[in-house]
Each structure stands twice: as structure tokens, then as C-alpha cells.
Design a protein around this motif. Sequence first.
Motif, PDB file in Angstrom:
ATOM      1  N   PRO A  17     -38.629   0.157  24.812  1.00 16.08           N
ATOM      2  CA  PRO A  17     -38.824  -1.176  25.379  1.00 16.08           C
ATOM      3  C   PRO A  17     -38.117  -2.280  24.593  1.00 16.08           C
ATOM      4  O   PRO A  17     -37.561  -3.206  25.183  1.00 16.08           O
ATOM      5  N   ALA A  18     -38.110  -2.163  23.279  1.00 15.07           N
ATOM      6  CA  ALA A  18     -37.465  -3.188  22.463  1.00 15.07           C
ATOM      7  C   ALA A  18     -35.952  -3.190  22.652  1.00 15.07           C
ATOM      8  O   ALA A  18     -35.337  -4.254  22.745  1.00 15.07           O
ATOM      9  N   VAL A  19     -35.321  -2.011  22.727  1.00 13.92           N
ATOM     10  CA  VAL A  19     -33.874  -1.974  22.905  1.00 13.92           C
ATOM     11  C   VAL A  19     -33.493  -2.422  24.317  1.00 13.92           C
ATOM     12  O   VAL A  19     -32.460  -3.071  24.510  1.00 13.92           O
ATOM     13  N   LEU A  20     -34.320  -2.118  25.293  1.00 12.39           N
ATOM     14  CA  LEU A  20     -34.054  -2.575  26.653  1.00 12.39           C
ATOM     15  C   LEU A  20     -34.138  -4.095  26.735  1.00 12.39           C
ATOM     16  O   LEU A  20     -33.267  -4.749  27.319  1.00 12.39           O
ATOM     17  N   ALA A  21     -35.170  -4.665  26.130  1.00 14.34           N
ATOM     18  CA  ALA A  21     -35.317  -6.123  26.121  1.00 14.34           C
ATOM     19  C   ALA A  21     -34.156  -6.777  25.370  1.00 14.34           C
ATOM     20  O   ALA A  21     -33.619  -7.802  25.811  1.00 14.34           O
ATOM     21  N   ALA A  22     -33.761  -6.184  24.251  1.00 14.34           N
ATOM     22  CA  ALA A  22     -32.650  -6.741  23.470  1.00 14.34           C
ATOM     23  C   ALA A  22     -31.347  -6.689  24.261  1.00 14.34           C
ATOM     24  O   ALA A  22     -30.610  -7.676  24.322  1.00 14.34           O
ATOM     25  N   ALA A  23     -31.048  -5.554  24.872  1.00 17.32           N
ATOM     26  CA  ALA A  23     -29.815  -5.415  25.648  1.00 17.32           C
ATOM     27  C   ALA A  23     -29.783  -6.390  26.817  1.00 17.32           C
ATOM     28  O   ALA A  23     -28.752  -7.025  27.082  1.00 17.32           O
ATOM     29  N   ASP A  24     -30.904  -6.521  27.500  1.00 18.38           N
ATOM     30  CA  ASP A  24     -31.000  -7.442  28.630  1.00 18.38           C
ATOM     31  C   ASP A  24     -30.731  -8.875  28.187  1.00 18.38           C
ATOM     32  O   ASP A  24     -29.945  -9.590  28.801  1.00 18.38           O
TER      33      ASP A  24
ATOM     34  N   VAL B  71     -24.465  -5.275  16.649  1.00 19.07           N
ATOM     35  CA  VAL B  71     -25.319  -4.094  16.767  1.00 19.07           C
ATOM     36  C   VAL B  71     -26.759  -4.489  16.482  1.00 19.07           C
ATOM     37  O   VAL B  71     -27.025  -5.214  15.519  1.00 19.07           O
ATOM     38  N   ILE B  72     -27.665  -4.003  17.313  1.00 19.26           N
ATOM     39  CA  ILE B  72     -29.099  -4.162  17.067  1.00 19.26           C
ATOM     40  C   ILE B  72     -29.725  -2.781  17.128  1.00 19.26           C
ATOM     41  O   ILE B  72     -29.491  -2.025  18.067  1.00 19.26           O
ATOM     42  N   GLU B  73     -30.541  -2.470  16.111  1.00 16.96           N
ATOM     43  CA  GLU B  73     -31.285  -1.216  16.080  1.00 16.96           C
ATOM     44  C   GLU B  73     -32.771  -1.542  16.192  1.00 16.96           C
ATOM     45  O   GLU B  73     -33.271  -2.402  15.477  1.00 16.96           O
ATOM     46  N   THR B  74     -33.446  -0.869  17.112  1.00 17.42           N
ATOM     47  CA  THR B  74     -34.864  -1.131  17.351  1.00 17.42           C
ATOM     48  C   THR B  74     -35.673   0.150  17.218  1.00 17.42           C
ATOM     49  O   THR B  74     -35.128   1.252  17.215  1.00 17.42           O
ATOM     50  N   LEU B  75     -36.958  -0.025  17.152  1.00 19.50           N
ATOM     51  CA  LEU B  75     -37.879   1.102  17.182  1.00 19.50           C
ATOM     52  C   LEU B  75     -38.489   1.137  18.574  1.00 19.50           C
ATOM     53  O   LEU B  75     -39.211   0.222  18.966  1.00 19.50           O
ATOM     54  N   GLY B  76     -38.157   2.142  19.357  1.00 20.82           N
ATOM     55  CA  GLY B  76     -38.706   2.295  20.703  1.00 20.82           C
ATOM     56  C   GLY B  76     -37.794   1.763  21.783  1.00 20.82           C
ATOM     57  O   GLY B  76     -36.987   0.858  21.576  1.00 20.82           O
TER      58      GLY B  76
ATOM     59  N   THR C 168     -34.627 -11.839  19.181  1.00 23.32           N
ATOM     60  CA  THR C 168     -35.824 -12.531  19.668  1.00 23.32           C
ATOM     61  C   THR C 168     -36.506 -11.724  20.766  1.00 23.32           C
ATOM     62  O   THR C 168     -37.724 -11.539  20.747  1.00 23.32           O
ATOM     63  N   ALA C 169     -35.736 -11.224  21.714  1.00 23.49           N
ATOM     64  CA  ALA C 169     -36.301 -10.458  22.825  1.00 23.49           C
ATOM     65  C   ALA C 169     -36.854  -9.114  22.370  1.00 23.49           C
ATOM     66  O   ALA C 169     -37.915  -8.675  22.836  1.00 23.49           O
ATOM     67  N   GLY C 170     -36.170  -8.448  21.460  1.00 21.62           N
ATOM     68  CA  GLY C 170     -36.633  -7.159  20.960  1.00 21.62           C
ATOM     69  C   GLY C 170     -37.951  -7.278  20.217  1.00 21.62           C
ATOM     70  O   GLY C 170     -38.849  -6.439  20.363  1.00 21.62           O
ATOM     71  N   GLU C 171     -38.090  -8.327  19.430  1.00 19.31           N
ATOM     72  CA  GLU C 171     -39.350  -8.559  18.706  1.00 19.31           C
ATOM     73  C   GLU C 171     -40.478  -8.971  19.646  1.00 19.31           C
ATOM     74  O   GLU C 171     -41.642  -8.696  19.375  1.00 19.31           O
ATOM     75  N   ALA C 172     -40.122  -9.637  20.753  1.00 20.20           N
ATOM     76  CA  ALA C 172     -41.140 -10.107  21.692  1.00 20.20           C
ATOM     77  C   ALA C 172     -41.645  -9.006  22.620  1.00 20.20           C
ATOM     78  O   ALA C 172     -42.713  -9.144  23.217  1.00 20.20           O
ATOM     79  N   ALA C 173     -40.904  -7.924  22.758  1.00 15.24           N
ATOM     80  CA  ALA C 173     -41.337  -6.815  23.616  1.00 15.24           C
ATOM     81  C   ALA C 173     -42.616  -6.217  23.044  1.00 15.24           C
ATOM     82  O   ALA C 173     -42.784  -6.133  21.828  1.00 15.24           O
TER      83      ALA C 173
END
Length: 103
Positions: A14-21, A7-12, A62-67
Amino acid sequence: MPMAVGVIETLGFPAVLAAADAMVKSAEVAIVYYGIAESGRLLVVVRGHVAEVNRAVEAGITAGEAAYGGQVITYYIVPNPPENIETILPIHFTSKSEPFRFF
């Protein structure tokens, strides 16, 4: 082989989309749940073999933080959840997620 949950929880969004991708592209995992936690926090849940989920969550962070403006709030990996957790929480394969199951 044991099935894991990541499980990853993000704020916003774009971050969750980048993480899922990144999660589904980096490992053989399937997204089994996506939802809104609260106050702009979103989460994505994947299932797969333990090593695959570990790799997927690492790539997702990594992707979620980079968004742009992305922030990963928290993440967690459960290596082998018992059946009673799978029955109650939305971490099981559904008719929507079943076609993407690798295992």
C-alpha cells in the motif's frame, strides 16, 4: 536539461502504491522501474527533470507515510546519472515506460 532519477523504498505494497500514485500525479515524471527489494520492501523509480523528480519524491514520501501502515524506508535522488549507470542499472526508459515520457 539534465535527467534525474528518484527512488523510494517502502515497507509493504500500500505504501509503494500510494507513493507511486502521488509521484506521477504531482510532477512530470515517468515510472521506469518497480520491484521487490527484500522482506516486504518494495521500490519505485522515476525519471524526469531534476526539479520534477525532487517534487515527485517529496510527494511520494508524504503519501507513502500517510498510507495505512505505510513506512518509507529510504529514498534517494541522483540529479544527473552518468551513462554507465544507466546502462547497468534498470533506470532507463523501456518500451513500457516510453509512452509516458513527458520530455
